[in-house]
Design a protein around this motif. Structure first.
Motif, PDB file in Angstrom:
ATOM      1  N   ARG A 160       1.234  -1.115   0.190  1.00 42.58           N
ATOM      2  CA  ARG A 160       0.125   0.200  -0.009  1.00 42.58           C
ATOM      3  C   ARG A 160       0.856   1.007   0.162  1.00 42.58           C
ATOM      4  N   ASN A 161       1.722   1.210   0.717  1.00 45.80           N
ATOM      5  CA  ASN A 161       2.582   2.367   0.512  1.00 45.80           C
ATOM      6  C   ASN A 161       3.467   2.600  -0.453  1.00 45.80           C
ATOM      7  N   GLU A 204       2.030   2.230  -3.464  1.00 43.96           N
ATOM      8  CA  GLU A 204       1.306   2.603  -4.539  1.00 43.96           C
ATOM      9  C   GLU A 204       1.239   3.852  -4.134  1.00 43.96           C
ATOM     10  N   GLY A 205       1.283   4.070  -2.636  1.00 37.36           N
ATOM     11  CA  GLY A 205       1.001   5.511  -2.337  1.00 37.36           C
ATOM     12  C   GLY A 205       1.886   6.243  -3.583  1.00 37.36           C
ATOM     13  N   GLY A 251       1.621   7.652  -6.537  1.00 38.37           N
ATOM     14  CA  GLY A 251       1.171   9.020  -6.447  1.00 38.37           C
ATOM     15  C   GLY A 251       1.974  10.415  -5.617  1.00 38.37           C
ATOM     16  N   TYR A 252       2.040  10.395  -4.906  1.00 37.25           N
ATOM     17  CA  TYR A 252       3.032  11.180  -4.100  1.00 37.25           C
ATOM     18  C   TYR A 252       4.214  11.782  -5.320  1.00 37.25           C
ATOM     19  N   ARG A 276       5.833  14.367   2.008  1.00 32.66           N
ATOM     20  CA  ARG A 276       5.255  13.326   2.368  1.00 32.66           C
ATOM     21  C   ARG A 276       5.819  12.233   1.723  1.00 32.66           C
ATOM     22  N   TYR A 277       6.716  12.520   0.206  1.00 34.25           N
ATOM     23  CA  TYR A 277       7.101  11.345   0.067  1.00 34.25           C
ATOM     24  C   TYR A 277       8.429  11.050   0.114  1.00 34.25           C
ATOM     25  N   LEU A 289       6.774   9.191   3.847  1.00 33.72           N
ATOM     26  CA  LEU A 289       6.169   7.732   3.336  1.00 33.72           C
ATOM     27  C   LEU A 289       7.635   6.693   3.125  1.00 33.72           C
TER      28      LEU A 289
END
Length: 938
Positions: free
Chosen positions: A523-524, A526-527, A530-531, A721-722, A725
């Motif tokens: 999940r991370n 995938e995030g 996006g970032y 944020r990138y 994470l």
């Protein structure tokens, strides 16, 4: 009912009955005078269908019937069955049961102490014996059809649990495994693992107790129910008895004297008397009172669990001194006959040493202790008399809860706290379930009773939580050992051995725990994608620009920390220069302002009569403020260096505790220095201002194309944020790496150490390695090194017994205050050499990152039993040995039997050309005599 069935239905039912009669289960059911439970039938049918089974059911629910069916099935099919148990007492008991059913010619027994008819088609043994047979490739494994592993939940045991997993992994595929366990919360997980390593395995879980268990609390003279049934909108529900909650509140509240604050008037004498009577009900009854109360309520026989051997013996003595008698004349005579018959083989000279006569007096009254410190024969007699109803009150340690068939009508728990070897800890829900599971005898009692004694500070809700949690998880304690490593490599080579270890339940659980973390990592990721898209800049590589900004921030933070450290050091150095009488200005804090130093508060020794402080605290000056307060300040009150503004003389008569002294000196301080103004501390120039790395990074940032982007700060927020994470994801990946292949990594380290010591050469086991493969135990590698270096050559049998005792003995509590007494001469030298070799191995283990804290590696040999072993092997009497050994007879016998076992291993592994093998065999004969040799199994 058959009259209502059609001819076709009657024919179908007849076919079902005929099919059932044709199975092996039908004649087996006829061996019992009661019908089998549904879960027992289901398990037996699965076994007959060729499946393995895992049966998880409460203590006392009859799950051993499934194991007995495996025995029946093997004999019916003309194959062998091994029935394994975790403890010798349980093996002895099961051996006796099976002999009664099938006869002595068909049943054998193999434990560390006894070998009876080992080639029989049915053999009862401890789990370690089967493990050793598997590694040795014993011929006895030929024709083996079934293996029953009783109390398989014992694989959670951190000392011996690995043996269960070794057996499960290494049993031939053709063997059907029957696993019998207490009720555990993760039976399905354990069953999945068995399915993976053993093939088709049926998991059968039953939480039904055939005899209902009632929970009680005994406080004062009254037995309270722990739970109370309440009717509600959704039906009846169990709640904690409000009477118990009221007792707890009453005990926790203070007695009311004089005025009743609720009514605002003087409390009447009648009210005070009522409160006194209520409080008088809250007390813990004595042990004789508890047994007497249970007797009056018809709740005997009872087992009282006391988590102390000395406590068990003291409880029996207290009951005897109170005059308690639970047996009539006829019962006393029966007890006397059984005891005399069972102890006839013990030498008369030893009876007095063993406390025989005091023990018999308790038995005749129906009272006994049961713990590991007792002579095994004494424990077996207690078990037999208890089952026959001739002993009605047993005070036992928790070891009795493990599998031994001693059910009672009631179980009493004195306390819910026990010593776990390191600290006093609350008992777990699993331990509570195991202990109270003894209550309620199937076919005898309508219900069982668990009674907890009221103790000061008891929380009824917490007790209800313990009692209400019926299951506990099964956790693997599997760790590879040196002996395991050489045996595996010898049979399978290193690569295949590694794969086998990856099949352990420990790794299975670790891998399962990784599944959730792996999903989070996905999940991370995938995030992160996006970032990464959100921070794309049309002017250039924003990820590179973001890295420069982050490096600048990290560098500035590092320099700021360095500056803060330097400022604190400067402030501390200034404080160290202060002297009594210095007038200072406290720059900040609650006591900021003018102050007079009374004591510099240096961090060592004593200064001006004040106790010194810890060095890491720094100076903590004691000052008198201008407002007449005497306070000891801390470094936090001085963020900047402080200097003396002036000096004053402190009168010799000054007393910091005297308000008048403080007032006078504070007045003098204001008069002397009230007009002084402290110099303003100039803030030093920041470290970053002159730092070349900071200057370079700022220049690169300004020159980067993305620096001129209109949406730069928006991109920067996405970049932050990138990276946050990304940091979290890397931590999760490290956790995954730490949990996967953990067993294999430990195995690799062990193999590397064994290779360095020439026990292994790649996939080849050397002659020294084969010797190590015949030595089992915690100190297998130390024993092998002692044989290789000839440490035990030319020792006499008693001297070798003393040395070998250090390989098995481990004191119950560490006692480093007194050096153990050791035999003189060669034995003392050999023991010293053993400790030296252990030190070398310990250093090697540290080099190879093999940690004893993780359950792998060699503990230091314990020399505490060497003198007793030497004296006993030399032929001294039991009285003479025990008088110096300072240990119960049962412990002495147990350690001697373990010593005989390790001496047998040494005799088998020692070089044939030396003297060690011969001395070891003679030492075995010297140790295995008297009470040590006596056994009730034959």
């Amino acid at each position: 009912m058959t009259e209502d069935m059609s001819p076709a239905e009657r024919y179908a039912a007849a076919k079902v009955r005929a099919a059932e009669q044709a199975t092996a289960l039908a004649p087996f059911r006829e061996l019992y005078d009661f019908d089998l439970d549904a879960y027992q039938v289901e398990a037996c049918q699965a076994l007959e269908a060729g499946k393995g089974v895992l049966v998880a059911a409460p203590t006392g629910s009859g799950k051993t019937i499934v194991g007995e069916f495996a025995v029946h099935l093997a004999l019916t099919q003309g194959r062998k069955c091994f029935y394994t148990t975790p403890i010798k007492a349980l093996s002895n008991q099961k051996f006796q049961d099976l002999v009664k059913r099938y006869g002595p010619e068909k049943v054998g027994l193999l434990t560390g102490d006894n070998s009876v008819n080992g080639d029989a088609p049915v053999v009862v043994m401890t789990t370690e014996v089967l493990r050793n047979m598997l590694y040795a490739g014993s011929q006895s494994l030929n024709g083996l059809g079934h293996v029953v592993m009783d109390e398989v939940h014992y694989l959670s045991d951190r000392f011996r649990g690995a043996v269960w997993e070794e057996v499960i992994i290494h049993l031939p595929e053709s063997v059907t495994l029957v696993s019998l366990s207490a009720t555990v919360s993760n039976a399905e997980e354990f069953g999945d693992w068995l399915d993976t390593v053993r093939g088709d395995t049926e998991v059968i879980v039953s939480e039904h107790r055939p005899v209902p268990l009632w929970q009680h609390v005994l406080a004062g003279r009254r037995i309270y129910d722990l739970f109370e049934e309440r009717d509600g909108a959704t039906g009846s529900r169990r709640e904690v008895n409000p009477d118990l909650e009221r007792l707890a509140r009453m005990e926790g509240s203070r007695p009311t004297f004089g005025r009743d604050k609720r009514r605002g008037r003087t409390m009447r004498e009648a009210d005070r008397e009522r409160e006194r009577r209520q409080r008088a009900r809250i007390w813990t009854p004595s042990r004789p009172e508890v047994i007497d109360r249970l007797d009056n309520e018809g709740l005997l026989p009872a087992i009282t669990f006391i988590f102390s051997r000395a406590g068990c013996e003291a409880a029996v003595q207290q009951c005897l001194h109170s005059g308690l008698r639970l047996n009539d004349t006829e019962a006393r005579e029966k007890v006397r006959r059984i005891v005399e018959a069972r102890t006839a083989g013990i030498p008369d000279d030893d009876l007095h040493v063993l406390g025989y006569f005091e023990w018999v007096e308790g038995l005749e009254r129906g009272i006994a202790a049961h713990h590991a410190g007792m002579l095994p024969t004494f424990k077996e007699v207690v078990e037999e008399l208890f089952v026959k109803g001739l002993v009605k009150a047993v005070f036992a340690t928790e070891t009795l809860a493990l599998g031994i068939n001693m059910p009672a009508r009631s179980v009493v728990l004195e306390k819910l706290v026990k010593w776990n070897g390191e600290q006093h800890a609350d008992i777990t829900p699993g331990e509570y379930t195991q202990l109270t599971g003894r209550a309620g005898r199937r076919g005898i009692d309508v219900e069982g009773h668990a009674v907890v004694l009221w103790q000061r500070g008891m929380n009824p809700a917490a007790l209800a939580g313990l009692a209400g949690t019926r299951t506990y998880p099964l956790r693997s304690s599997f760790k590879p050992s040196y002996n395991m490593a050489v045996n595996l490599v010898s049979q399978f080579g290193r690569h295949r051995s590694r794969e086998l270890l990856e099949m352990s339940f420990a790794q299975f659980q670790a891998d399962r725990s990784v599944v959730g973390i792996t999903r989070q990592v996905q999940r991370n990721e995938e995030g992160l994608g996006g970032y990464r898209e959100a921070m794309i800049c049309h002017l250039g590589d924003f990820e590179e620009y973001s890295r420069l900004r982050r490096e600048l921030k990290d560098r500035e933070t590092e320099l700021a920390k360095q500056g803060a450290v330097q400022r604190r050091a400067a402030a501390a150095a200034a404080l160290e220069k202060l002297r009594p009488g210095d007038v200072i200005h406290v720059p900040t804090g609650k006591y900021a302002g003018l102050a007079l130093v009374l004591d510099p508060g240096m961090p060592s020794g004593r200064t001006n009569g004040h106790r010194g402080l810890d060095a890491h605290d720094g100076p903590r000056p004691l000052v008198l403020t201008a407002e007449r307060q005497v306070k000891r300040l801390a470094s936090i009150d001085f963020p900047v260096p402080v200097t003396a503004l002036d000096r004053m003389r402190i009168p010799r008569t000054f007393n910091a505790r005297s308000p008048q002294s403080r007032r006078d000196l504070a007045s003098a301080l204001r008069t002397k220095a009230g007009h002084l103004v402290p110099s303003r501390h100039r803030k030093p120039r920041g470290e970053a201002a002159d730092d070349r790395e900071v200057a370079r990074l700022r220049k690169d940032i300004r020159a980067h194309p993305c620096h001129g982007c209109d949406e730069r700060e928006d991109h920067a927020r996405w970049a932050e944020r990138y990276h946050r994470l990304l940091r979290d994801t890397r931590q999760l990946e490290r956790r995954i790496e730490g949990r996967t292949n953990t067993i294999a990594r430990t195995f690799d380290r062990i193999c590397a150490l064994l290779t360095e010591l020439d026990y292994l050469e790649g996939d080849t086991v050397t002659d020294e390695g084969r010797r190590l493969g015949r030595l089992y135990g915690e100190l297998d590698l130390l024993a092998s090194e002692c044989l290789r270096e000839g440490v035990w050559e030319d020792l006499g049998p008693a001297e070798l017994a003393a040395c070998a005792s250090a390989l098995v003995y481990e004191a119950r509590q560490a006692d480093d205050a007194v050096a153990p007494k050791l035999p003189a001469g060669k034995a003392r030298d050999a023991l010293a050499e053993m400790v030296r070799i252990w030190g070398r191995l310990d250093a090697l283990e540290e080099d190879h990152k093999i940690s004893q804290a993780e359950g792998v590696g060699q503990r230091e040999p314990d020399l505490g039993f060497a003198w007793a072993a030497y004296r006993w092997a030399s032929g001294f009497g039991l009285d003479e040995v025990l008088s110096e050994a300072d240990m119960p007879a049962g412990d002495f016998v147990r350690w001697c039997k373990q010593l005989v076992d390790v001496l047998g291993q040494i005799a088998a592994a020692a070089p044939t050309e030396g003297t060690v093998a011969r001395s070891a065999r003679k030492a075995m004969d010297g140790v295995l005599r008297g009470v040590v040799a006596y056994s009730s199994v034959g």
